[in-house]
Design a protein around this motif. Structure first.
Motif, PDB file in Angstrom:
ATOM      1  N   ILE A   1       1.184  -1.021  -0.106  1.00 55.90           N
ATOM      2  CA  ILE A   1       0.056  -0.018   0.043  1.00 55.90           C
ATOM      3  C   ILE A   1       0.942   1.178   0.056  1.00 55.90           C
ATOM      4  N   ALA A   2       0.585   2.241  -0.922  1.00 53.41           N
ATOM      5  CA  ALA A   2       1.435   3.486  -0.717  1.00 53.41           C
ATOM      6  C   ALA A   2       0.233   4.657  -1.156  1.00 53.41           C
ATOM      7  N   PHE A   3       0.687   5.879  -0.411  1.00 55.30           N
ATOM      8  CA  PHE A   3      -0.099   7.045  -0.817  1.00 55.30           C
ATOM      9  C   PHE A   3       0.410   7.969  -0.468  1.00 55.30           C
ATOM     10  N   ASP A   4       0.106   9.225  -0.858  1.00 54.30           N
ATOM     11  CA  ASP A   4       0.533  10.682  -0.386  1.00 54.30           C
ATOM     12  C   ASP A   4      -0.094  10.704   1.088  1.00 54.30           C
ATOM     13  N   THR A   5       0.875  11.196   2.195  1.00 52.54           N
ATOM     14  CA  THR A   5      -0.016  11.537   3.489  1.00 52.54           C
ATOM     15  C   THR A   5      -0.505  12.793   3.334  1.00 52.54           C
ATOM     16  N   GLY A   6       0.165  13.680   2.578  1.00 56.33           N
ATOM     17  CA  GLY A   6      -0.276  15.405   2.615  1.00 56.33           C
ATOM     18  C   GLY A   6       1.108  16.124   2.617  1.00 56.33           C
ATOM     19  N   PRO A   7       1.174  17.219   3.184  1.00 58.58           N
ATOM     20  CA  PRO A   7       2.455  17.977   2.823  1.00 58.58           C
ATOM     21  C   PRO A   7       3.600  17.341   3.511  1.00 58.58           C
ATOM     22  N   GLY A   8       4.665  17.745   2.975  1.00 57.05           N
ATOM     23  CA  GLY A   8       5.974  17.256   3.442  1.00 57.05           C
ATOM     24  C   GLY A   8       6.720  18.851   3.724  1.00 57.05           C
ATOM     25  N   ASN A   9       7.391  19.121   2.760  1.00 58.48           N
ATOM     26  CA  ASN A   9       8.202  20.373   3.136  1.00 58.48           C
ATOM     27  C   ASN A   9       7.432  21.556   2.435  1.00 58.48           C
ATOM     28  N   SER A  10       6.500  21.210   1.417  1.00 54.25           N
ATOM     29  CA  SER A  10       5.621  22.249   0.735  1.00 54.25           C
ATOM     30  C   SER A  10       5.117  23.338   1.520  1.00 54.25           C
ATOM     31  N   LEU A  11       4.435  23.287   2.376  1.00 49.83           N
ATOM     32  CA  LEU A  11       3.641  24.372   3.275  1.00 49.83           C
ATOM     33  C   LEU A  11       4.947  25.354   3.839  1.00 49.83           C
ATOM     34  N   MET A  12       5.853  24.621   4.553  1.00 50.73           N
ATOM     35  CA  MET A  12       7.012  25.375   5.212  1.00 50.73           C
ATOM     36  C   MET A  12       7.638  25.926   4.223  1.00 50.73           C
ATOM     37  N   ASP A  13       8.206  25.506   3.152  1.00 47.97           N
ATOM     38  CA  ASP A  13       8.993  26.077   2.317  1.00 47.97           C
ATOM     39  C   ASP A  13       8.124  27.381   1.636  1.00 47.97           C
ATOM     40  N   GLU A  14       7.017  27.225   1.363  1.00 47.84           N
ATOM     41  CA  GLU A  14       6.267  28.409   0.821  1.00 47.84           C
ATOM     42  C   GLU A  14       6.042  29.577   1.819  1.00 47.84           C
ATOM     43  N   ALA A  15       5.906  29.414   3.156  1.00 45.78           N
ATOM     44  CA  ALA A  15       5.968  30.224   4.068  1.00 45.78           C
ATOM     45  C   ALA A  15       7.031  31.024   4.233  1.00 45.78           C
ATOM     46  N   VAL A  16       8.178  30.219   4.155  1.00 51.64           N
ATOM     47  CA  VAL A  16       9.475  31.005   4.159  1.00 51.64           C
ATOM     48  C   VAL A  16       9.877  31.924   3.066  1.00 51.64           C
ATOM     49  N   LYS A  17       9.314  31.274   1.973  1.00 50.30           N
ATOM     50  CA  LYS A  17       9.597  32.261   0.583  1.00 50.30           C
ATOM     51  C   LYS A  17       8.652  33.512   0.779  1.00 50.30           C
ATOM     52  N   ILE A  18       7.502  33.259   1.177  1.00 49.11           N
ATOM     53  CA  ILE A  18       6.721  34.620   1.346  1.00 49.11           C
ATOM     54  C   ILE A  18       7.178  35.521   2.439  1.00 49.11           C
ATOM     55  N   TYR A  19       7.664  35.129   3.531  1.00 43.64           N
ATOM     56  CA  TYR A  19       8.100  35.934   4.662  1.00 43.64           C
ATOM     57  C   TYR A  19       9.296  36.425   4.237  1.00 43.64           C
ATOM     58  N   SER A  20      10.193  35.745   3.578  1.00 42.03           N
ATOM     59  CA  SER A  20      11.272  36.417   3.068  1.00 42.03           C
ATOM     60  C   SER A  20      11.650  37.253   1.738  1.00 42.03           C
ATOM     61  N   SER A  21      10.416  37.249   1.163  1.00 45.64           N
ATOM     62  CA  SER A  21      10.121  37.747   0.009  1.00 45.64           C
ATOM     63  C   SER A  21      11.059  36.997  -1.228  1.00 45.64           C
ATOM     64  N   GLY A  22      11.184  35.787  -0.895  1.00 46.57           N
ATOM     65  CA  GLY A  22      11.826  34.958  -1.979  1.00 46.57           C
ATOM     66  C   GLY A  22      13.522  34.822  -1.801  1.00 46.57           C
ATOM     67  N   LYS A  23      13.990  35.458  -0.691  1.00 44.35           N
ATOM     68  CA  LYS A  23      15.304  35.438  -0.686  1.00 44.35           C
ATOM     69  C   LYS A  23      15.816  34.360   0.047  1.00 44.35           C
ATOM     70  N   LYS A  24      14.903  33.608   0.814  1.00 49.08           N
ATOM     71  CA  LYS A  24      15.108  32.270   1.326  1.00 49.08           C
ATOM     72  C   LYS A  24      14.145  31.159   0.766  1.00 49.08           C
ATOM     73  N   ALA A  25      14.584  29.864   0.727  1.00 47.94           N
ATOM     74  CA  ALA A  25      13.765  29.013   0.312  1.00 47.94           C
ATOM     75  C   ALA A  25      13.163  27.877   1.149  1.00 47.94           C
TER      76      ALA A  25
END
Length: 313
Positions: free
Chosen positions: A128-152
């Protein structure tokens, strides 16, 4: 026009990476049987009911084959989706070959942008295999927004560690409809990406530290809640999420409650950065030998399928 050009540019980048690796290892294109290129998923639409899904990967294989002179196998997801599967996860076959052990139930977790898990309990057909949900995606996007794209990304989970999880936001996120779906299921940044992060920031006026802490806790809880019901004997973790110490600590604490040890994939001699590449090398070999590469019990496809498209040099 942007996507069209990016498809070819990414093919160039992948080809350059392959050529650099050949140079570094003293190899030539004549020594390489094939390049197996997953590509970059830019949009993924899972199937719903009797409606077939679709997916789009870029990183043009013709450019890779042209630049390297090596047969290139690409676009692994589409054949499974043509057979009414989710086209994801695609690593269960490799996971079974690498980690299945008689009498032991193992869960193999990959924390990439999206987290996916393979439950190994016996025969391949029982996998059995499946996507559980977010991995790094939400954390990474939040950092990009807060840093105006300067941090990934949140290096070492430092920003999240200095904050505190907001109970109300965490409870709200845990009600996300994807988490209630039964497997097989797949998701992407369309669901757990920038749009969701912007909604969080708009609805909750939290500090960046508290937002990151909450998202990190949310990611850990969704992974735990998806895997714990299968009661594996151990959890093997790979992917970029391994480099976030806070996320790993949260997972260890959550699974410790069920007596499930959390082991890094390095315990098995595989660097986390190499796991996906190893998996797709295996799938590429399966394509060349005209052997199936999907696991229908994991993807939901109607039948076994030979994955990938072959571009001759």
């Amino acid at each position: 026009a942007h996507i069209c050009r990016l498809n070819f540019r990414l093919g160039d980048i992948f080809a350059e990476a392959a050529l650099r690796l050949m140079e570094k290892t003293g190899s030539s294109p004549f020594d390489i049987h094939a390049i197996a290129s997953h590509g970059q998923t830019i949009h993924h639409i899972p199937p719903e009911g009797k409606k077939r899904g679709s997916t789009l990967q870029i990183g043009e294989s013709a450019v890779i084959a042209e630049r390297t002179g090596v047969l290139t196998i690409s676009d692994f997801r589409t054949r499974d989706m043509a057979a009414m599967g989710h086209g994801a996860p695609l690593v269960p076959l490799a996971d079974h070959m690498l980690f299945a052990e008689e009498g032991k139930k193992r869960a193999v977790l990959n924390i990439g942008g999206i987290a996916n898990v393979t439950i190994l309990s016996g025969e391949l057909s029982e996998t059995i295999a499946f996507d559980t949900g977010p991995g790094n995606s939400l954390m990474d996007e939040a950092v990009k927004i807060y840093s105006s794209g300067k941090k990934a990304f949140d290096r070492g989970g430092a920003m999240a560690r200095s904050g505190k999880a907001h109970r109300g936001l965490l409870d709200s996120l845990l009600c996300h409809p994807y988490l209630k779906k039964r497997h097989p299921k797949s998701t992407g940044r369309e669901t757990f990406g920038r749009e969701l992060v912007e909604e969080i920031m708009e609805m909750y006026n939290l500090s960046k530290e508290n937002t990151l802490a909450t998202i990190c806790h949310f990611t850990a809880v969704t992974i735990h809640d998806a895997i714990a019901p299968f009661a594996p004997h151990e959890l093997i973790v790979t992917g970029g999420g391994m480099k976030n110490p806070l996320l790993m600590e949260l997972l260890a604490d959550l699974f410790d409650g069920e007596g499930i040890p959390v082991r890094p994939i390095t315990d098995f001699g595989i660097p986390p950065e190499a796991k996906e590449a190893l998996s797709f090398a295996i799938l590429g070999y399966r394509t060349l030998t005209q052997s199936f590469g999907n696991v229908p019990s994991a993807t939901g496809a109607r039948h076994d399928a030979i994955l990938g498209k072959i571009t001759l040099p």
